[in-house]
Write a protein that holds these residues in place. Structure first.
Motif, PDB file in Angstrom:
ATOM      1  N   GLY A  86       5.931 -28.740  -7.303  1.00 19.08           N
ATOM      2  CA  GLY A  86       6.093 -28.528  -5.872  1.00 19.08           C
ATOM      3  C   GLY A  86       6.814 -29.660  -5.178  1.00 19.08           C
ATOM      4  O   GLY A  86       6.912 -30.781  -5.708  1.00 19.08           O
ATOM      5  N   THR A  87       7.332 -29.361  -3.985  1.00 18.19           N
ATOM      6  CA  THR A  87       7.987 -30.362  -3.130  1.00 18.19           C
ATOM      7  C   THR A  87       7.499 -30.161  -1.698  1.00 18.19           C
ATOM      8  O   THR A  87       6.932 -29.121  -1.356  1.00 18.19           O
ATOM      9  N   ALA A  88       7.757 -31.156  -0.860  1.00 15.96           N
ATOM     10  CA  ALA A  88       7.352 -31.070   0.548  1.00 15.96           C
ATOM     11  C   ALA A  88       8.205 -31.996   1.394  1.00 15.96           C
ATOM     12  O   ALA A  88       8.941 -32.840   0.882  1.00 15.96           O
ATOM     13  N   THR A  89       8.087 -31.836   2.708  1.00 15.94           N
ATOM     14  CA  THR A  89       8.729 -32.674   3.723  1.00 15.94           C
ATOM     15  C   THR A  89      10.245 -32.622   3.616  1.00 15.94           C
ATOM     16  O   THR A  89      10.897 -33.551   3.162  1.00 15.94           O
ATOM     17  N   TRP A  90      10.786 -31.495   4.066  1.00 15.76           N
ATOM     18  CA  TRP A  90      12.227 -31.253   4.054  1.00 15.76           C
ATOM     19  C   TRP A  90      12.750 -31.204   5.479  1.00 15.76           C
ATOM     20  O   TRP A  90      12.209 -30.497   6.318  1.00 15.76           O
ATOM     21  N   THR A  91      13.842 -31.914   5.719  1.00 15.38           N
ATOM     22  CA  THR A  91      14.473 -31.845   7.030  1.00 15.38           C
ATOM     23  C   THR A  91      15.991 -31.713   6.940  1.00 15.38           C
ATOM     24  O   THR A  91      16.658 -31.590   7.953  1.00 15.38           O
ATOM     25  N   ASP A  92      16.526 -31.742   5.721  1.00 17.99           N
ATOM     26  CA  ASP A  92      17.951 -31.504   5.472  1.00 17.99           C
ATOM     27  C   ASP A  92      18.069 -30.439   4.393  1.00 17.99           C
ATOM     28  O   ASP A  92      17.160 -30.270   3.580  1.00 17.99           O
ATOM     29  N   PRO A  93      19.193 -29.733   4.339  1.00 23.92           N
ATOM     30  CA  PRO A  93      19.454 -28.899   3.162  1.00 23.92           C
ATOM     31  C   PRO A  93      19.492 -29.792   1.923  1.00 23.92           C
ATOM     32  O   PRO A  93      19.832 -30.978   2.004  1.00 23.92           O
ATOM     33  N   VAL A  94      19.143 -29.242   0.781  1.00 29.12           N
ATOM     34  CA  VAL A  94      19.152 -30.022  -0.441  1.00 29.12           C
ATOM     35  C   VAL A  94      20.572 -30.514  -0.742  1.00 29.12           C
ATOM     36  O   VAL A  94      21.560 -29.894  -0.344  1.00 29.12           O
ATOM     37  N   MET A  95      20.672 -31.610  -1.413  1.00 32.29           N
ATOM     38  CA  MET A  95      21.962 -32.216  -1.746  1.00 32.29           C
ATOM     39  C   MET A  95      22.832 -31.224  -2.527  1.00 32.29           C
ATOM     40  O   MET A  95      22.335 -30.488  -3.387  1.00 32.29           O
ATOM     41  N   LYS A  96      24.113 -31.230  -2.224  1.00 31.82           N
ATOM     42  CA  LYS A  96      25.043 -30.334  -2.898  1.00 31.82           C
ATOM     43  C   LYS A  96      24.986 -30.553  -4.411  1.00 31.82           C
ATOM     44  O   LYS A  96      24.939 -31.673  -4.893  1.00 31.82           O
ATOM     45  N   GLY A  97      25.013 -29.458  -5.123  1.00 26.55           N
ATOM     46  CA  GLY A  97      24.946 -29.516  -6.572  1.00 26.55           C
ATOM     47  C   GLY A  97      23.540 -29.342  -7.123  1.00 26.55           C
ATOM     48  O   GLY A  97      23.363 -29.117  -8.322  1.00 26.55           O
ATOM     49  N   LEU A  98      22.543 -29.420  -6.249  1.00 26.33           N
ATOM     50  CA  LEU A  98      21.149 -29.305  -6.692  1.00 26.33           C
ATOM     51  C   LEU A  98      20.500 -27.999  -6.223  1.00 26.33           C
ATOM     52  O   LEU A  98      19.299 -27.806  -6.415  1.00 26.33           O
ATOM     53  N   GLU A  99      21.275 -27.114  -5.628  1.00 23.10           N
ATOM     54  CA  GLU A  99      20.708 -25.901  -5.046  1.00 23.10           C
ATOM     55  C   GLU A  99      19.978 -25.033  -6.076  1.00 23.10           C
ATOM     56  O   GLU A  99      18.861 -24.564  -5.826  1.00 23.10           O
ATOM     57  N   LYS A 100      20.592 -24.811  -7.241  1.00 20.95           N
ATOM     58  CA  LYS A 100      19.974 -23.946  -8.251  1.00 20.95           C
ATOM     59  C   LYS A 100      18.701 -24.573  -8.806  1.00 20.95           C
ATOM     60  O   LYS A 100      17.689 -23.880  -8.995  1.00 20.95           O
ATOM     61  N   ALA A 101      18.749 -25.864  -9.067  1.00 19.94           N
ATOM     62  CA  ALA A 101      17.561 -26.546  -9.586  1.00 19.94           C
ATOM     63  C   ALA A 101      16.441 -26.519  -8.561  1.00 19.94           C
ATOM     64  O   ALA A 101      15.269 -26.266  -8.893  1.00 19.94           O
ATOM     65  N   ASN A 102      16.785 -26.763  -7.304  1.00 22.90           N
ATOM     66  CA  ASN A 102      15.778 -26.788  -6.243  1.00 22.90           C
ATOM     67  C   ASN A 102      15.125 -25.422  -6.054  1.00 22.90           C
ATOM     68  O   ASN A 102      13.923 -25.326  -5.771  1.00 22.90           O
ATOM     69  N   ALA A 103      15.898 -24.365  -6.237  1.00 30.96           N
ATOM     70  CA  ALA A 103      15.370 -23.018  -6.047  1.00 30.96           C
ATOM     71  C   ALA A 103      14.287 -22.675  -7.067  1.00 30.96           C
ATOM     72  O   ALA A 103      13.491 -21.756  -6.846  1.00 30.96           O
ATOM     73  N   LYS A 104      14.229 -23.403  -8.155  1.00 31.50           N
ATOM     74  CA  LYS A 104      13.239 -23.150  -9.200  1.00 31.50           C
ATOM     75  C   LYS A 104      11.889 -23.792  -8.907  1.00 31.50           C
ATOM     76  O   LYS A 104      10.910 -23.517  -9.598  1.00 31.50           O
ATOM     77  N   VAL A 105      11.863 -24.674  -7.894  1.00 32.44           N
ATOM     78  CA  VAL A 105      10.656 -25.444  -7.615  1.00 32.44           C
ATOM     79  C   VAL A 105       9.998 -24.940  -6.340  1.00 32.44           C
ATOM     80  O   VAL A 105      10.676 -24.770  -5.311  1.00 32.44           O
ATOM     81  N   ARG A 106       8.701 -24.731  -6.391  1.00 30.41           N
ATOM     82  CA  ARG A 106       7.959 -24.246  -5.227  1.00 30.41           C
ATOM     83  C   ARG A 106       7.988 -25.264  -4.097  1.00 30.41           C
ATOM     84  O   ARG A 106       7.781 -26.453  -4.319  1.00 30.41           O
ATOM     85  N   ARG A 107       8.274 -24.792  -2.890  1.00 29.12           N
ATOM     86  CA  ARG A 107       8.187 -25.650  -1.714  1.00 29.12           C
ATOM     87  C   ARG A 107       6.790 -25.481  -1.112  1.00 29.12           C
ATOM     88  O   ARG A 107       6.460 -24.424  -0.572  1.00 29.12           O
ATOM     89  N   ILE A 108       5.992 -26.533  -1.192  1.00 25.72           N
ATOM     90  CA  ILE A 108       4.615 -26.470  -0.701  1.00 25.72           C
ATOM     91  C   ILE A 108       4.580 -26.433   0.816  1.00 25.72           C
ATOM     92  O   ILE A 108       3.775 -25.712   1.417  1.00 25.72           O
ATOM     93  N   ALA A 109       5.455 -27.218   1.432  1.00 22.78           N
ATOM     94  CA  ALA A 109       5.506 -27.279   2.894  1.00 22.78           C
ATOM     95  C   ALA A 109       6.830 -27.880   3.320  1.00 22.78           C
ATOM     96  O   ALA A 109       7.421 -28.687   2.597  1.00 22.78           O
ATOM     97  N   ASP A 110       7.307 -27.496   4.518  1.00 24.26           N
ATOM     98  CA  ASP A 110       8.527 -28.100   5.055  1.00 24.26           C
ATOM     99  C   ASP A 110       8.266 -29.513   5.554  1.00 24.26           C
ATOM    100  O   ASP A 110       9.173 -30.340   5.576  1.00 24.26           O
ATOM    101  N   SER A 111       7.040 -29.766   5.989  1.00 24.83           N
ATOM    102  CA  SER A 111       6.650 -31.092   6.466  1.00 24.83           C
ATOM    103  C   SER A 111       5.506 -31.606   5.595  1.00 24.83           C
ATOM    104  O   SER A 111       5.310 -31.127   4.479  1.00 24.83           O
ATOM    105  N   ASN A 112       4.737 -32.584   6.104  1.00 22.05           N
ATOM    106  CA  ASN A 112       3.629 -33.107   5.325  1.00 22.05           C
ATOM    107  C   ASN A 112       2.603 -32.008   5.030  1.00 22.05           C
ATOM    108  O   ASN A 112       2.053 -31.418   5.951  1.00 22.05           O
ATOM    109  N   PRO A 113       2.323 -31.735   3.764  1.00 26.95           N
ATOM    110  CA  PRO A 113       1.304 -30.741   3.437  1.00 26.95           C
ATOM    111  C   PRO A 113      -0.093 -31.359   3.526  1.00 26.95           C
ATOM    112  O   PRO A 113      -0.237 -32.584   3.585  1.00 26.95           O
TER     113      PRO A 113
END
Length: 349
Positions: A86-113
């Motif tokens: 899982g990942t959390a605390t997002w405020t920017d789009p993921v870095m270019k080139g990492l979109e496919k890898a990021n899509a495989k990982v669950r986003r627990i929360a956009d901010s602090n979970p």
């Protein structure tokens, strides 16, 4: 204020306020809490001296959770998506080139979970970019995770030479160096048992940095870094990630006389400093006023205090991601973008 932190109050500077002066030398390798103070306990176990804490990882993680975007992008860049729960605390789009890898990982929360939501992911390792994320008022303390057998790691860039005990975003006794970011890459690659990937990523970033700064002379250029908030704007002090960008280009930050990481400074003081170029954080979160670059520029060009500033009149804006203004691998991206803009503006060789 840094992109991945919850808002915290900070005192406003007023016009004429005497700011702190001077910056010391960058941290030396091997100092407490810095890259270089690590060692293997056995063939699979790793021990890190991390921000004054000893982090012991018995085996390469299989279900890691990254609690800040900066650390997440390092893990993804190391090809570790299949080991992330899982990942959390997002405020920017993921870095270019990492979109496919990021899509495989669950986003627990956009901010602090919440602590409970992180535990629901059944982590065997957690990592954060900021001490506040793994401190009181954050997701949970290191101790809370460690009592459950989950090692908790914090990026050395947020603690080496930095005091985080105040109410704001911390203050640096020593300027941050890009080597602290490289140290985090090597730490994480060692924890996951892929040190060769860490070495390769660091080498690529160093090559990009060298190419971006080759032949540039910005010694006569003054910069201002605006992260967020229109009413009480967060501007960069001397010694965080914007300081890395400034020093690499040989330029000057108009607020390099304060060691606070992100002081709030009133617009009268900003206008009085009258920077040549404005480096603007283009954020996608919505927790502050004027998060996006579009909103920031609309404010600058309409406010009676700011619209007559040199950089505003000449539209010398450099738009960067929020992550580029934090100590992350995207700080290198920030160097590239500012260097390219200065050349385009005819302000550097």
């Amino acid at each position: 204020m840094p992109i991945a932190r919850p808002a915290r109050p900070a005192a406003l500077f007023v016009s004429g306020l005497v700011l702190l002066t001077g910056c010391g030398a960058a941290d030396s390798p091997g100092s407490a809490g810095s890259p270089g103070s690590r060692g293997a306990d056995s063939a699979t176990a790793v021990t890190l001296d991390d921000c004054g804490h000893t982090v012991r990882v018995k085996a390469p993680p299989r279900r890691a959770v990254s609690l800040n975007q900066g650390t997440t992008e390092i893990m993804l860049s190391l090809g570790l998506a299949d080991r992330m729960a899982g990942t959390a605390t997002w405020t920017d789009p993921v870095m270019k080139g990492l979109e496919k890898a990021n899509a495989k990982v669950r986003r627990i929360a956009d901010s602090n979970p919440s602590f409970e939501r992180v535990l629901d992911a059944d982590p065997d390792f957690v990592a954060a970019s900021f001490e506040s994320t793994l401190g009181k008022g954050g997701v949970a303390t290191r101790e809370q995770f460690e009592k459950l057998g989950v090692p908790a790691y914090v990026s050395p860039s947020d603690c080496a030479g930095k005091d985080n005990t105040g109410d704001g975003d911390g203050a640096r006794q020593k300027p941050l160096g890009i080597d602290a970011v490289y140290g985090e890459i090597r730490d994480l690659s060692e924890v996951f048992g892929v040190p060769e990937r860490g070495d390769k990523l660091v080498s690529e970033l160093k090559q990009r940095m060298k190419k971006a700064t080759s032949g540039i002379d910005a010694s006569d250029v003054s910069l201002l870094y605006w992260f967020a908030n229109a009413q009480s704007p967060y501007m960069a002090g001397c010694c965080g990630a914007p300081g890395v960008i400034t020093r690499e280009l040989g330029a000057k930050n108009v607020f390099d006389d304060t060691h606070e990481e992100w002081p709030q400074i009133n617009w009268e003081t900003v206008a009085d400093r009258d920077p040549d170029v404005l480096v603007i954080g283009d954020l996608t979160r919505k927790s502050q006023t004027a998060e996006s670059a579009k909103k920031k520029i609309e404010f600058l060009e309409s406010d009676p205090v700011t619209r007559n500033m040199t950089a505003v009149r000449k539209k010398r804006y450099v738009l960067v991601s929020g992550q580029a203004l934090n100590p992350t691998i995207r700080t290198v991206e920030g160097v590239e973008q500012v260097a390219a803009a200065l050349r385009e503006f005819g302000l550097a060789g």
